[in-house]
Design a protein around this motif. Sequence first.
Motif, short mmCIF file in Angstrom:
data_model
loop_
_atom_site.label_atom_id
_atom_site.label_comp_id
_atom_site.label_asym_id
_atom_site.label_seq_id
_atom_site.Cartn_x
_atom_site.Cartn_y
_atom_site.Cartn_z
N ASP A 32 0.84 -1.21 0.00
CA ASP A 32 0.00 0.00 0.00
C ASP A 32 0.87 1.25 0.00
OD1 ASP A 32 -2.25 1.57 0.03
OD2 ASP A 32 -2.54 1.42 2.19
N GLN A 33 1.63 1.42 -1.07
CA GLN A 33 2.52 2.57 -1.25
C GLN A 33 2.36 3.09 -2.68
OE1 GLN A 33 4.52 3.98 1.10
NE2 GLN A 33 3.83 2.51 2.63
N THR A 34 2.80 4.30 -2.93
CA THR A 34 2.69 4.89 -4.26
C THR A 34 3.65 4.23 -5.24
OG1 THR A 34 1.97 7.00 -3.36
CG2 THR A 34 2.89 7.03 -5.59
N LEU A 35 3.14 3.89 -6.41
CA LEU A 35 3.94 3.32 -7.50
C LEU A 35 3.82 4.26 -8.69
CD1 LEU A 35 5.53 1.06 -8.95
CD2 LEU A 35 3.31 0.06 -9.53
N THR A 36 4.97 4.80 -9.16
CA THR A 36 4.99 5.76 -10.25
C THR A 36 5.86 5.24 -11.38
OG1 THR A 36 4.79 7.57 -8.65
CG2 THR A 36 5.48 8.16 -10.89
N ALA A 56 0.69 7.03 -12.08
CA ALA A 56 0.92 6.43 -10.77
C ALA A 56 -0.35 5.85 -10.18
CB ALA A 56 1.48 7.48 -9.81
N PHE A 57 -0.16 4.88 -9.32
CA PHE A 57 -1.19 4.43 -8.40
C PHE A 57 -0.83 5.13 -7.09
CE2 PHE A 57 -1.01 0.52 -11.14
CZ PHE A 57 -2.25 0.70 -11.72
N SER A 58 -1.57 6.18 -6.72
CA SER A 58 -1.22 6.93 -5.52
C SER A 58 -2.43 7.30 -4.66
CB SER A 58 -0.46 8.21 -5.91
OG SER A 58 -1.26 9.04 -6.73
N THR A 59 -3.61 6.93 -5.08
CA THR A 59 -4.81 7.25 -4.32
C THR A 59 -4.97 6.27 -3.16
OG1 THR A 59 -5.87 8.09 -6.32
CG2 THR A 59 -7.32 7.53 -4.48
N ALA A 60 -5.25 6.81 -1.98
CA ALA A 60 -5.42 5.97 -0.79
C ALA A 60 -6.43 4.85 -1.06
CB ALA A 60 -5.89 6.83 0.39
N ALA A 61 -6.11 3.66 -0.59
CA ALA A 61 -6.94 2.46 -0.74
C ALA A 61 -7.07 2.00 -2.19
CB ALA A 61 -8.31 2.68 -0.11
N GLY A 66 -1.83 -2.92 -7.84
CA GLY A 66 -1.79 -2.11 -9.05
C GLY A 66 -0.87 -2.78 -10.07
N LEU A 67 -1.25 -2.73 -11.34
CA LEU A 67 -0.45 -3.39 -12.38
C LEU A 67 -0.52 -2.59 -13.68
CD1 LEU A 67 1.20 -5.87 -13.34
CD2 LEU A 67 -0.98 -6.94 -13.93
N PHE A 68 0.65 -2.20 -14.17
CA PHE A 68 0.76 -1.52 -15.46
C PHE A 68 1.40 -2.47 -16.47
CE2 PHE A 68 1.20 2.33 -12.72
CZ PHE A 68 0.12 3.04 -13.22
N TYR A 69 0.93 -2.38 -17.71
CA TYR A 69 1.58 -3.00 -18.86
C TYR A 69 2.09 -1.84 -19.70
CZ TYR A 69 2.07 -5.26 -23.43
OH TYR A 69 2.53 -5.70 -24.63
#
Length: 90
Positions: A32-36, A56-61, A66-69
């Motif tokens: 549960d941390q920001t991924l940019t 980024a995935f940065s929104t709380a909850a 999170g997964l990027f391609y």
Amino acid sequence: MTLFCDYAGAVTITLPETMIDGWYCYVAQAVDQTLTVTAAGATLAVFNNIAATSVAFSTAANKVAGLFYVICDGTQYHAFALVKNTLTVA
């Protein structure tokens, strides 16, 4: 194929400046941390933005799993969220 997976704190993945047509990777978030994901200049195409510098995935909850391609066409990177987590685009 390359897989980047974050098991620790907030992390930023910077895509290579030298673009290679067909290069791709997956970027996964396991905590549960920001991924940019960032790209040099405005060379990142993401949802609703053809000239982004980061996504980024940065929104709380909305971070865990999170997964990027990300794929490169030789002139631009294209990042796709493979989950319904909220995206932050810059």
